[in-house]
Every structure is written in C-alpha cells, then in structure tokens.
Design a protein around this motif. Sequence first.
Motif, PDB file in Angstrom:
ATOM      1  N   LYS A  10       0.832  -1.208   0.000  1.00 31.90           N
ATOM      2  CA  LYS A  10       0.000   0.000   0.000  1.00 31.90           C
ATOM      3  C   LYS A  10       0.872   1.267   0.000  1.00 31.90           C
ATOM      4  O   LYS A  10       0.555   2.242  -0.676  1.00 31.90           O
ATOM      5  CB  LYS A  10      -0.897  -0.023   1.240  1.00 31.90           C
ATOM      6  CG  LYS A  10      -2.028   0.929   1.186  1.00 31.90           C
ATOM      7  CD  LYS A  10      -3.276   0.167   0.906  1.00 31.90           C
ATOM      8  CE  LYS A  10      -4.465   1.052   1.113  1.00 31.90           C
ATOM      9  NZ  LYS A  10      -5.521   0.700   0.200  1.00 31.90           N
ATOM     10  N   ALA A  14       0.825   4.058  -2.934  1.00 36.01           N
ATOM     11  CA  ALA A  14       0.515   5.455  -2.623  1.00 36.01           C
ATOM     12  C   ALA A  14       1.621   6.382  -3.100  1.00 36.01           C
ATOM     13  O   ALA A  14       1.357   7.453  -3.654  1.00 36.01           O
ATOM     14  CB  ALA A  14       0.294   5.622  -1.121  1.00 36.01           C
ATOM     15  N   THR A  17       1.492   6.682  -6.864  1.00 33.83           N
ATOM     16  CA  THR A  17       0.358   7.525  -7.251  1.00 33.83           C
ATOM     17  C   THR A  17       0.719   8.999  -7.148  1.00 33.83           C
ATOM     18  O   THR A  17       0.419   9.791  -8.039  1.00 33.83           O
ATOM     19  CB  THR A  17      -0.869   7.203  -6.374  1.00 33.83           C
ATOM     20  OG1 THR A  17      -1.229   5.838  -6.585  1.00 33.83           O
ATOM     21  CG2 THR A  17      -2.042   8.094  -6.712  1.00 33.83           C
TER      22      THR A  17
END
Length: 40
Positions: A10, A14, A17
């Motif tokens: 994760k 992130a 992104t």
Amino acid sequence: MAATLTVSVKTVEATLTRVYRKLGLHSRFQLAHAVTPARE
C-alpha cells in the motif's frame, strides 16, 4: 519491490500515485519512459 524495501504494498502504491500525479503520468510504463534516458 515492497518486500525488498520492507514496506507495505500500500505504501509503494501510494507513493507511485503521488509521483504519477506530480509528473502528469498515468502508468508505470510512462514513468519508466520519463526516467530512462533517450537512446540515440
């Protein structure tokens, strides 16, 4: 990549992104081309 860096998947997602957004990119393919020097 996450396992090698001992961070969660994760966290990697992130971070990618945020990088995509800052560079105006939409995929890992575009990111690879953005950071790879052009071949002549």
